[in-house]
Design a protein around this motif. Structure first.
Motif, PDB file in Angstrom:
ATOM      1  N   THR A 116      -2.712  -6.307  11.158  1.00 47.50           N
ATOM      2  CA  THR A 116      -2.400  -5.113  11.611  1.00 47.50           C
ATOM      3  C   THR A 116      -2.780  -4.710  12.862  1.00 47.50           C
ATOM      4  O   THR A 116      -1.921  -4.245  13.759  1.00 47.50           O
ATOM      5  CB  THR A 116      -3.342  -3.834  10.676  1.00 47.50           C
ATOM      6  OG1 THR A 116      -2.910  -4.150   9.289  1.00 47.50           O
ATOM      7  CG2 THR A 116      -2.912  -2.560  11.099  1.00 47.50           C
ATOM      8  N   GLU A 123       6.437  -4.681   6.977  1.00 43.57           N
ATOM      9  CA  GLU A 123       6.430  -3.938   5.744  1.00 43.57           C
ATOM     10  C   GLU A 123       6.704  -4.578   4.861  1.00 43.57           C
ATOM     11  O   GLU A 123       7.539  -5.425   4.650  1.00 43.57           O
ATOM     12  CB  GLU A 123       7.166  -2.628   5.842  1.00 43.57           C
ATOM     13  CG  GLU A 123       7.141  -1.857   4.619  1.00 43.57           C
ATOM     14  CD  GLU A 123       8.174  -0.793   4.673  1.00 43.57           C
ATOM     15  OE1 GLU A 123       8.577   0.051   3.901  1.00 43.57           O
ATOM     16  OE2 GLU A 123       8.855  -0.453   5.886  1.00 43.57           O
ATOM     17  N   GLY A 143      -0.449  -0.806   2.728  1.00 43.41           N
ATOM     18  CA  GLY A 143      -0.440  -0.889   4.060  1.00 43.41           C
ATOM     19  C   GLY A 143      -1.433  -0.398   4.904  1.00 43.41           C
ATOM     20  O   GLY A 143      -2.660  -0.221   4.371  1.00 43.41           O
ATOM     21  N   GLU A 202       5.573   4.307  -4.023  1.00 41.34           N
ATOM     22  CA  GLU A 202       6.402   3.375  -3.384  1.00 41.34           C
ATOM     23  C   GLU A 202       7.138   2.750  -4.493  1.00 41.34           C
ATOM     24  O   GLU A 202       8.444   1.908  -4.194  1.00 41.34           O
ATOM     25  CB  GLU A 202       5.342   2.205  -2.938  1.00 41.34           C
ATOM     26  CG  GLU A 202       4.426   2.768  -1.683  1.00 41.34           C
ATOM     27  CD  GLU A 202       5.248   3.021  -0.487  1.00 41.34           C
ATOM     28  OE1 GLU A 202       6.187   2.067  -0.399  1.00 41.34           O
ATOM     29  OE2 GLU A 202       5.213   4.115  -0.108  1.00 41.34           O
TER      30      GLU A 202
END
Length: 413
Positions: A116, A123, A143, A202
């Motif tokens: 990150t 993604e 994430g 999601e």
């Protein structure tokens, strides 16, 4: 599991090793004669029909194609696929598979957070996890907003935050050496209503989060569709997800199996599930799945990327084994786990090759020589987390072929 073996040996082979060993033999003998909890196992003839009440698509066998996916591949049109999977259709695909490894999960946690920080973390359209990887997977799936959870869990906990040793008296009727309540409470703390709601969102966009366990009765891997469970609307969804994560990390003999209630032909039954690592150390999707057809239906441009984080070093480390039951058994189990994990990497690589994807492998570097003094040694995990973080932040050197194949086919794709 290798960390658990070291911890067990450390506790049992101390100054009073003979006394402890005699006590354990005595307890095991008595426990074999003690009564066991009543069960209602799923009959063999109904295993294919057994479902989680209210969530029929909660799981499928890990060594077979998902019935739901098989039906979608056979019946859905391009227009239906586009509407059903907006986060997947016409986009690059990146999949992440996270292996087991106990406290070595600190490596995977550090790698993800360093990735990150580097600004290059993609993604993920699909994330899978087993054992310690199952504890990481939901937060990797959601994430970078949840990177803090990975850092908290893998740099601040100790053994007592994961398990409690049972008393000698308790072992007389127990099904495990340790009480896993601390681990379950930690899972409850982080997998809250907000996390379940976000996983559901999601899932509705088409992304997949899958966790692997092992069904003891059938000795088969089970893959749980965590997104489908989260989006089911069932009041029991959060608790079921928490139990799945606990089951995936429940080392047989160390932690108690997790019981799941199922329904078949209008009758209630149960299954006992343990650490997914007893069947697979890491997985991406069942080999029986025609993934090329999946990619074609979704009109994925270019090649899919399959990222595998192996929370272990790949090279064997020499250890002088004492001629004792615990040392020999522990070392043998560690060897079995290592070779099984290598086999899983070969399978994932071959699947990626078959389906037109690119394989990427990360693992604990061979020169990491710090040792853990207990099952979950805070100092050890901090060092391992930092190593993974630094490597990823500096541009992780992903390996494009599994170990053992480099000289045969090179490290080029």
């Amino acid at each position: 599991m290798s960390a658990f073996s070291r911890y067990t040996a450390y506790r049992l082979l101390g100054n009073q090793k003979l006394l402890r060993l005699i006590a354990i033999v005595f307890v095991v003998t008595l426990a074999a004669c003690s009564s066991t909890a009543l069960r209602s196992p799923v009959p063999a003839g109904l295993s294919a029909e057994a479902k989680i009440p209210g969530i029929p698509n909660a799981r499928f066998w890990g060594d077979d194609i998902s019935p739901e996916l098989e039906q979608q591949l056979a019946t859905m049109s391009k227009e239906e696929v586009r509407a059903e999977f907006p986060a997947l259709y016409g986009k690059d695909h990146n999949y992440l598979a996270i292996s087991g490894g106990g406290s070595n999960g600190a490596f995977g946690a550090g790698l993800l957070n360093g990735w990150t920080e580097s600004g290059t973390r993609p993604e993920f359209q699909m994330v899978t996890g087993i054992s310690t990887g199952a504890l990481i997977a939901p937060f990797a799936f959601l994430g970078p907003d949840y990177d803090y959870v990975l850092k908290d869990v893998y740099t601040t906990i100790s053994t007592e935050d994961i398990m409690l040793q049972r008393s000698l008296f308790a072992l007389l009727s127990a099904d495990s050496a340790f009480n896993s309540d601390p681990l379950y409470h930690m899972v409850q703390k982080y997998v809250n209503d907000e996390v379940v709601t976000k996983i559901a969102a999601e899932y509705r966009a088409g992304k997949g989060l899958y966790i692997g366990t092992t069904d003891l009765d059938s000795m088969r891997p089970v893959i749980w569709d965590i997104g489908a469970i989260a989006a089911s609307g069932q009041a029991s969804a959060k608790k079921l997800i928490q139990n799945i994560m606990l089951a995936s990390a429940s080392i047989p003999g160390a932690f108690s199996p997790v019981k799941f209630e199922l329904e078949a032909n209008g009758q209630r039954y149960d299954e006992l599930h343990v650490d997914g690592g007893t069947a697979n150390q890491v997985f991406v999707y069942p080999a029986a799945t025609d993934w090329k057809k999946v990619l074609d239906l979704l009109e994925v441009p270019g090649k899919m990327n399959v990222y595998v984080i192996r929370n272990s070093s790949l090279q064997p480390h020499r250890v002088e084994v004492e001629p004792s039951l615990l040392s020999i058994a522990g070392r043998s189990i560690s060897s079995l786990i290592r070779t099984q994990g290598l086999g899983d990497l070969y399978l994932i690589y071959l699947l990626a090759q078959r389906d037109g994807g690119v394989f990427h492998l990360a693992h604990i570097p061979d020169d990491f020589d710090h040792s853990s003094q207990e099952a979950f040694d805070t100092s050890y995990m901090k060092q391992l987390y930092s190593r993974g973080y630094e490597m990823a932040n500096n541009g992780y050197p992903w390996e494009l072929v599994p170990p053992g194949l480099k000289h045969a086919i090179g490290n080029e794709q």
